[in-house]
Structure formats: C-alpha cells, structure tokens
Design a protein around this motif. Structure first.
Motif, PDB file in Angstrom:
ATOM      1  N   ALA A 248       0.836  -1.209   0.000  1.00  0.00           N
ATOM      2  CA  ALA A 248       0.000   0.000   0.000  1.00  0.00           C
ATOM      3  C   ALA A 248       0.864   1.250   0.000  1.00  0.00           C
ATOM      4  CB  ALA A 248      -0.922   0.001   1.220  1.00  0.00           C
ATOM      5  N   GLY A 249       1.926   1.224   0.810  1.00  0.00           N
ATOM      6  CA  GLY A 249       2.843   2.357   0.846  1.00  0.00           C
ATOM      7  C   GLY A 249       3.536   2.590  -0.479  1.00  0.00           C
ATOM      8  N   ILE A 250       3.958   1.493  -1.147  1.00  0.00           N
ATOM      9  CA  ILE A 250       4.636   1.614  -2.437  1.00  0.00           C
ATOM     10  C   ILE A 250       3.722   2.271  -3.474  1.00  0.00           C
ATOM     11  CG2 ILE A 250       5.514   0.298  -4.406  1.00  0.00           C
ATOM     12  CD1 ILE A 250       6.780  -1.630  -2.501  1.00  0.00           C
ATOM     13  N   SER A 251       2.467   1.854  -3.515  1.00  0.00           N
ATOM     14  CA  SER A 251       1.544   2.414  -4.512  1.00  0.00           C
ATOM     15  C   SER A 251       1.326   3.906  -4.276  1.00  0.00           C
ATOM     16  CB  SER A 251       0.208   1.664  -4.488  1.00  0.00           C
ATOM     17  OG  SER A 251      -0.432   1.790  -3.233  1.00  0.00           O
ATOM     18  N   LEU A 252       1.288   4.322  -3.011  1.00  0.00           N
ATOM     19  CA  LEU A 252       1.122   5.743  -2.710  1.00  0.00           C
ATOM     20  C   LEU A 252       2.399   6.535  -2.974  1.00  0.00           C
ATOM     21  CD1 LEU A 252      -0.888   5.483   0.641  1.00  0.00           C
ATOM     22  CD2 LEU A 252      -1.781   6.153  -1.585  1.00  0.00           C
ATOM     23  N   ALA A 253       3.545   5.871  -2.848  1.00  0.00           N
ATOM     24  CA  ALA A 253       4.827   6.566  -2.983  1.00  0.00           C
ATOM     25  C   ALA A 253       5.053   7.124  -4.381  1.00  0.00           C
ATOM     26  CB  ALA A 253       5.972   5.619  -2.616  1.00  0.00           C
ATOM     27  N   GLN A 254       4.413   6.530  -5.398  1.00  0.00           N
ATOM     28  CA  GLN A 254       4.655   6.953  -6.772  1.00  0.00           C
ATOM     29  C   GLN A 254       3.794   8.157  -7.176  1.00  0.00           C
ATOM     30  OE1 GLN A 254       7.259   5.168  -7.425  1.00  0.00           O
ATOM     31  NE2 GLN A 254       6.704   3.854  -5.701  1.00  0.00           N
ATOM     32  N   LEU A 255       2.934   8.638  -6.285  1.00  0.00           N
ATOM     33  CA  LEU A 255       2.061   9.772  -6.585  1.00  0.00           C
ATOM     34  C   LEU A 255       2.779  11.097  -6.360  1.00  0.00           C
ATOM     35  CD1 LEU A 255      -1.223   8.616  -4.799  1.00  0.00           C
ATOM     36  CD2 LEU A 255      -0.666   8.405  -7.223  1.00  0.00           C
ATOM     37  N   PRO A 256       2.370  12.145  -7.063  1.00  0.00           N
ATOM     38  CA  PRO A 256       2.979  13.460  -6.810  1.00  0.00           C
ATOM     39  C   PRO A 256       2.623  14.010  -5.434  1.00  0.00           C
ATOM     40  CG  PRO A 256       1.133  13.657  -8.357  1.00  0.00           C
ATOM     41  CD  PRO A 256       1.391  12.190  -8.182  1.00  0.00           C
ATOM     42  N   TYR A 257       1.635  13.398  -4.777  1.00  0.00           N
ATOM     43  CA  TYR A 257       1.200  13.856  -3.453  1.00  0.00           C
ATOM     44  C   TYR A 257       1.877  13.093  -2.325  1.00  0.00           C
ATOM     45  CZ  TYR A 257      -2.518  15.046  -6.750  1.00  0.00           C
ATOM     46  OH  TYR A 257      -3.212  15.487  -7.857  1.00  0.00           O
ATOM     47  N   SER A 258       2.822  12.194  -2.655  1.00  0.00           N
ATOM     48  CA  SER A 258       3.343  11.258  -1.654  1.00  0.00           C
ATOM     49  C   SER A 258       4.141  11.955  -0.557  1.00  0.00           C
ATOM     50  CB  SER A 258       4.202  10.185  -2.330  1.00  0.00           C
ATOM     51  OG  SER A 258       5.308  10.772  -2.983  1.00  0.00           O
ATOM     52  N   LYS A 259       4.898  13.000  -0.905  1.00  0.00           N
ATOM     53  CA  LYS A 259       5.687  13.690   0.120  1.00  0.00           C
ATOM     54  C   LYS A 259       4.789  14.302   1.186  1.00  0.00           C
ATOM     55  CE  LYS A 259      10.020  13.440  -1.473  1.00  0.00           C
ATOM     56  NZ  LYS A 259      11.132  12.886  -0.688  1.00  0.00           N
ATOM     57  N   GLU A 260       3.723  14.952   0.717  1.00  0.00           N
ATOM     58  CA  GLU A 260       2.790  15.566   1.662  1.00  0.00           C
ATOM     59  C   GLU A 260       2.077  14.493   2.483  1.00  0.00           C
ATOM     60  OE1 GLU A 260       0.586  18.745   3.481  1.00  0.00           O
ATOM     61  OE2 GLU A 260       2.500  18.580   2.445  1.00  0.00           O
ATOM     62  N   LEU A 261       1.677  13.400   1.839  1.00  0.00           N
ATOM     63  CA  LEU A 261       0.988  12.331   2.559  1.00  0.00           C
ATOM     64  C   LEU A 261       1.913  11.701   3.592  1.00  0.00           C
ATOM     65  CD1 LEU A 261      -1.567  10.633   2.868  1.00  0.00           C
ATOM     66  CD2 LEU A 261      -0.670   9.099   1.097  1.00  0.00           C
ATOM     67  N   GLU A 262       3.158  11.496   3.225  1.00  0.00           N
ATOM     68  CA  GLU A 262       4.137  10.942   4.175  1.00  0.00           C
ATOM     69  C   GLU A 262       4.251  11.829   5.407  1.00  0.00           C
ATOM     70  OE1 GLU A 262       8.969  10.292   4.401  1.00  0.00           O
ATOM     71  OE2 GLU A 262       7.987  10.374   2.448  1.00  0.00           O
ATOM     72  N   GLU A 263       4.281  13.131   5.186  1.00  0.00           N
ATOM     73  CA  GLU A 263       4.389  14.060   6.304  1.00  0.00           C
ATOM     74  C   GLU A 263       3.157  13.998   7.195  1.00  0.00           C
ATOM     75  OE1 GLU A 263       6.581  16.644   8.482  1.00  0.00           O
ATOM     76  OE2 GLU A 263       7.240  16.058   6.470  1.00  0.00           O
ATOM     77  N   ARG A 264       1.982  13.830   6.591  1.00  0.00           N
ATOM     78  CA  ARG A 264       0.743  13.835   7.385  1.00  0.00           C
ATOM     79  C   ARG A 264       0.550  12.543   8.175  1.00  0.00           C
ATOM     80  NH1 ARG A 264      -1.896  18.290   6.629  1.00  0.00           N
ATOM     81  NH2 ARG A 264      -1.777  19.429   4.660  1.00  0.00           N
ATOM     82  N   VAL A 265       0.962  11.414   7.610  1.00  0.00           N
ATOM     83  CA  VAL A 265       0.761  10.148   8.327  1.00  0.00           C
ATOM     84  C   VAL A 265       1.907   9.855   9.292  1.00  0.00           C
ATOM     85  CG1 VAL A 265      -0.582   9.172   6.433  1.00  0.00           C
ATOM     86  CG2 VAL A 265       1.863   8.655   6.580  1.00  0.00           C
ATOM     87  N   SER A 266       3.008  10.601   9.178  1.00  0.00           N
ATOM     88  CA  SER A 266       4.179  10.331  10.020  1.00  0.00           C
ATOM     89  C   SER A 266       3.887  10.371  11.519  1.00  0.00           C
ATOM     90  CB  SER A 266       5.318  11.307   9.685  1.00  0.00           C
ATOM     91  OG  SER A 266       5.930  10.954   8.480  1.00  0.00           O
ATOM     92  N   PRO A 267       3.104  11.354  12.032  1.00  0.00           N
ATOM     93  CA  PRO A 267       2.846  11.337  13.479  1.00  0.00           C
ATOM     94  C   PRO A 267       2.178  10.047  13.956  1.00  0.00           C
ATOM     95  CG  PRO A 267       2.253  13.460  12.555  1.00  0.00           C
ATOM     96  CD  PRO A 267       2.558  12.569  11.398  1.00  0.00           C
ATOM     97  N   VAL A 268       1.223   9.522  13.165  1.00  0.00           N
ATOM     98  CA  VAL A 268       0.564   8.268  13.544  1.00  0.00           C
ATOM     99  C   VAL A 268       1.539   7.098  13.452  1.00  0.00           C
ATOM    100  CG1 VAL A 268      -1.284   6.654  12.972  1.00  0.00           C
ATOM    101  CG2 VAL A 268      -1.689   9.107  12.834  1.00  0.00           C
ATOM    102  N   THR A 269       2.258   7.040  12.329  1.00  0.00           N
ATOM    103  CA  THR A 269       3.198   5.933  12.156  1.00  0.00           C
ATOM    104  C   THR A 269       4.327   6.008  13.179  1.00  0.00           C
ATOM    105  OG1 THR A 269       4.305   7.212  10.441  1.00  0.00           O
ATOM    106  CG2 THR A 269       2.709   5.611   9.708  1.00  0.00           C
ATOM    107  N   ASP A 270       4.780   7.222  13.492  1.00  0.00           N
ATOM    108  CA  ASP A 270       5.835   7.365  14.501  1.00  0.00           C
ATOM    109  C   ASP A 270       5.374   6.851  15.860  1.00  0.00           C
ATOM    110  OD1 ASP A 270       7.497   8.447  12.631  1.00  0.00           O
ATOM    111  OD2 ASP A 270       7.247  10.523  13.277  1.00  0.00           O
TER     112      ASP A 270
END
Length: 580
Positions: A248-270
């Motif tokens: 699921a992460g790989i499929s999202l990583a290829q999007l132009p929005y992935s950097k922003e999404l990574e930043e937003r989900v990081s607090p939960v994943t952290d």
C-alpha cells in the motif's frame, strides 16, 4: 473496567518514559529507535517490570509493525534511483546473498542451532533504513551518489524483508519442500497484489487524490484507509498484514502527493513505531538480553567489518570511484531494527526463543549506536583512510552524473506574482522547482515540463528536502506568513538570494533582519500606484489615459490566454470614464 484502566495507565507510562529517554538519546546523538527499545527494557522485566498487560504488548507489536512497513513503502520512490538502477540491483542482490552467508557462518560458528542460525542469518542482512535516511538527509548527502546507492540497496532489501516476513508465516522451516512451496506461493500472491498496486498508482489513486488532496482531514484518512484496504487483501491471500501495508505504501509513494501524505501520516506511524520497538524491550527478560552477550559482541564486530568489505567490493566492482565505494559501504555496516522485526515474528511462530531475540536486540543496539557516529563523520573518516584506499583506484572508475537540483530556483506558492516570474527564473537558472499545496495549481502546471512541481505544504520538512532548498541559488516566496518566510531564511545557504512577501511593515523589518534580499510589499505597491494615478488624474488626464490603456491591454492579453475571462475595448471604456 479494571483492564481498561490498566491499558490506559500502561500506555501513559510508555509514552512518558519514551519521551524522556528519546530526549536523552537526541542530546547524545543516538537514534530514537534505540530509545524506544530501552523504554521497553526499562518498563519490562529487565528493570522495573511496570507494564505487564500481555494483550497490550501483542496489540502494540502488531499495529506497530504494520505501520512501520507502510511508512517504509511510502518512502520508496523508484524515480529516486532510476539513473543507477542496473548497478544498484547488482549490488543489492549480491549483497543480500553474501551478507546472509556471512551472518549464517558467524551464527553457526558461535554454536547456534540450525533453525536459530537461519533466523539470525535472515534477520541480520538489512541496513537500518530510518537511521541511514535520517542522518544522510540531515547532512544533505541523501541526493549524492553514495546516498543514492544506499537508498537503492535499501529499497531492494525492503522487498526482500517482506518476502522473509511472509516466509516466516510457514509452519516449519525444517522441510525444504515446504519452504520452496511457501516461497513460490508468496511470490505469486505478492506479484498479484503488486500488479494491482502499480495499476492503482497509475489509474485509480491519481484521480482520487486529485479530488481530495486539498481537504487535509480526508487526505489523511484516505491514506490510512488505503493501507488497511491492502491489509485486508493480504489477509484474504493468507499473507501477513505487513505485506499489505508495505505494498500500500509503495503504490502511494509513486504519486505526486506522496511527500505531503508521508508528512501527514508520520505522526501516527511514529507513534506506532514507538510502541512496536518498546514492545520488543517489554518482551525481554534480563536473562534473555544477556544470555548471549559475548556472542552478540563478537558477531557485531565481525558483521560490521564484514558488511563494509562486502559492500565496498560490490560497489567498487561496478566501477564507481573509491570515495563513492567507501562512503556507500561505511553507511551500511549496522544490523538494523528489522532484525528485531524478524526476530519478534520468529518468537511468535515458535521458531526461536526470547533469548535469541535478546541476542538480536543487543546486536542492533550496539551496531546502530556505533554506526550513528560513523555515518555522521563518514567523510572525515574517508579523508584519514584515503591514502590506503587509493590503491583500489584506476582510470576506468568514475561516478555517474545524477539528476539533482543545484544552483536552481525555488518558488513557494503559485499566484499572479510567481506566475509571471517563472519564465524569467527559468531563463536565468535553468531549473525551477515550484512548491504549492493546491491540487488545481499542480494540475495546471504539470503540462509545463520546464518546471518541476512538488505538491505539499512548505512547513513540512519532507517538502523542503525534496526541493533541495539548501542548494538553491534563488528562492521566491509568495506567502505573507512571516513564520514560513523566517523558517525559509534560516534554512537557505548564505549565498542564496531570497525574495519574500510581507503584509505589514513590522514583518518586513524582521525579514530584512533575518537576511531577506528583498521583501515584496504588494499592498504598499498598490497604494503607491494608486497615488501615482491620482496625481496623474489631477495634473495630466491624458497621461492617465495612456497609463490605464496599457493596463487594460495587459488585462485583455491575459484574457486571451484564459478564454473563460471576458475582455473589453480599451480605447472606448477608458476615454468614456475619464472624459465623463
């Protein structure tokens, strides 16, 4: 009711202690992952034995592992290593084979049983992705060739990790036929899910995220929901949830929005990463951690040295320069946190006991602690070692010229001002990187191949790193938020020319003091133009007519470029307004 209170109290204790230990780790330059493991050791049977709820520990470990793999997948952008893909695959495949063989030999010679040796060999191959990426990013070395090679190898390792995790779901590791059958089944099912993942990243996700990316709350929820959707698919195929979360992460990583999404989900994943590694420490007793401490020390030293030489040989064999081979190798010497992931699953499946997990934990703590300082001072170490390593150099060796931003222009926000500035900046600097958080702007600009567009909020560190702000020659910010512009000025190089906007005089004064080269005061510019037009109206109305006529022609020109807007006759309307 008592159980719920106990769960809440245990969670509170874990978070408080992890915060304190994490702060101490940061002050001493250690990775927070080690702090989380130490938190579990402090609160578990090794020291205080305060957290005793087994159900909590198991839940924490399961969710934490899933989110860890999801975050790992969302960092895997294949464009990052496209320029050096062939040598990276060669290095990664042989590195996996040789380091697994070395780890197997070391464990076997230290006297571990066959199944234990297999688990240890499978567990100790991986580099510490969070540590390597974090330190190299902080040092601005992640986009250099050694950093690109390491990231590429880590991507291949992560794929291998998912296969290993799925393999450990087998009921037995002693039957070669069952192992082979399990591997073939895993690869087939992973291939099916991977194809669906790739198809989604091309045809489904772009349409979906284009519609919802501007809504921060829905953007975040859809990202998490996508992870759980893939987890559900994996469970239908009898694969572990880690496989689904990773894909699921790989499929999202290829999007132009992935950097922003990574930043937003990081607090939960952290948070879940914290509780996962804390759960490792909670599972260990004092005897488990120290049962094989001598073996752990010996294995750590042998593997760190052995891993360096294996990586150096493989990178050097691809005819990269000696410096690149050295730096790319010395960054990858540690036994990573994923050895604990593999070990924890091995314990859960009954393949090994907790003493082996303690052995793996001690190795991870030792090697990650040492390698943190080694990566921080990797170039200084190379300067000392260069005279000896120069014997490996030859005329055939050289480095690939990577595509990277350097001496480029960065534009923050897309509006009327920056729109008109883009062609000039392109002409002057060649490379222009535009950061904007409006999907409509991203869509409008994606057809302009001369500009690189990054979707996201400039406040987020991942976005700033993606634009390689510190290497920029010129930065233009169209935001009037003083805190953003002050952060910008604190992070750019002293040689970077920076134009920013401000709404108030006091903000402009502070920005000049912070180092801005020019502060755009659009409201004051408009006021000055209004006063100029008023003076012309009272002194020379014909001069005013000519000035306004130029403005109207400019408006009509923009209306032609935007057919939805209506133009009008400049001569008729201006003359009528003034004469009347």
């Amino acid at each position: 009711m008592v159980t719920e209170i106990a769960f809440a109290a245990d969670f509170a204790i874990i978070i408080v202690v992890a915060t304190i230990v994490g702060f101490i780790a940061r002050q001493t330059g250690q990775p927070t992952i080690i702090a989380y493991i130490l938190t579990g050791l402090i609160l578990g049977p090794v020291f205080l034995d305060l957290v005793t709820e087994e159900g909590l520990v198991e839940l924490m470990a399961e969710l934490g592992l899933g989110f860890l793999l999801f975050l790992l997948g969302i960092k895997m952008r294949f464009d990052d290593v496209r320029d050096i893909l062939r040598p990276i695959v060669n290095i990664a495949v042989w590195q996996t084979v040789l380091q697994t063989a070395l780890a197997f030999a070391v464990a076997y010679l230290l006297g571990f049983g066959l199944v234990e040796t297999i688990i240890i060999a499978l567990a100790t191959v991986f580099g510490a992705t969070p540590i390597i990426v974090k330190i190299l990013s902080d040092k601005d070395e992640i986009t250099e060739l050694p950093g690109k090679i390491d990231v590429g190898v880590l991507i291949v390792q992560d794929i291998y990790l998912v296969i290993v995790l799925a393999l450990l779901s087998a009921e037995s590791l002693g039957n070669p036929t069952e192992i082979a059958t399990t591997i073939v089944t895993i690869l087939f099912m992973m291939s099916f899910i991977a194809i669906f993942s790739i198809a989604s990243s091309r045809y489904i996700l772009p349409q979906l995220f284009r519609r919802i990316a501007d809504n921060k709350d829905i953007f975040f929820i859809i990202g998490i929901a996508w992870a759980f959707f893939f987890i559900a698919i994996s469970e239908q195929f009898n694969l572990s949830l880690e496989v689904g979360a990773f894909l699921a992460g790989i499929s999202l990583a290829q999007l132009p929005y992935s950097k922003e999404l990574e930043e937003r989900v990081s607090p939960v994943t952290d948070f879940f990463i914290l509780v996962f590694f804390a759960s490792i420490g909670l599972r260990l007793a004092a005897d488990d951690l120290l049962t094989y401490w001598v073996e752990a020390v010996i294995a750590s030293l042998v593997l760190m040295i052995g891993n360096f030489w294996i990586m150096f040989y493989l990178i050097d064999r691809e005819n990269f320069s000696v410096e690149t081979s050295f730096l790319g190798s010395i960054n990858m010497i540690q036994v990573s946190e994923f050895s604990l992931v593999v070990g924890a699953i091995g314990v859960a499946q009954g393949f090994i006991d907790t003493a082996i997990l303690g052995y793996l934990s001690l190795m991870a703590i030792l090697t990650m602690s040492i390698s943190t300082y080694i990566i921080n001072y990797n170039k200084q170490i190379y300067q000392r070692a260069e005279p000896w390593f120069s014997r490996f150099d030859s005329e055939e060796k050289g480095d690939v010229d990577l595509e990277e931003y350097r001496d480029h222009a960065v534009v923050i926000g897309y509006d009327k001002i920056t729109e008109r500035a883009l062609p000039t900046l392109k002409e002057q600097f060649g490379q222009v990187v535009l950061i904007d958080r409006k999907t409509a702007h991203v869509e409008e600009l994606k057809d302009h191949s001369e500009y690189d567009v990054i979707y996201g909020d400039f406040k987020h560190g991942e976005i700033r790193k993606a634009a390689q702000l510190k290497q920029a020659a010129f930065v233009l910010s169209s935001t009037v938020q003083p805190e953003i512009n002050e952060r910008l000025l604190s992070e750019v190089s002293s040689d970077t020319t920076v134009f920013v906007e401000a709404e108030y005089i006091e903000d402009a004064r502070r920005l000049y003091e912070a180092g801005a080269d020019y502060v755009i005061m659009s409201t004051h510019m408009m006021a000055d133009q209004m006063i100029e037009y008023l003076d012309q109206y009272f002194d020379d109305q014909q001069d005013l007519v000519r000035a306004i006529r130029d403005d109207v022609r400019q408006i009509n020109q923009e209306a032609v470029e935007r057919p939805s807007e209506t133009s009008f006759d400049a001569d008729a309307d201006v003359r009528g307004d003034v004469d009347g």
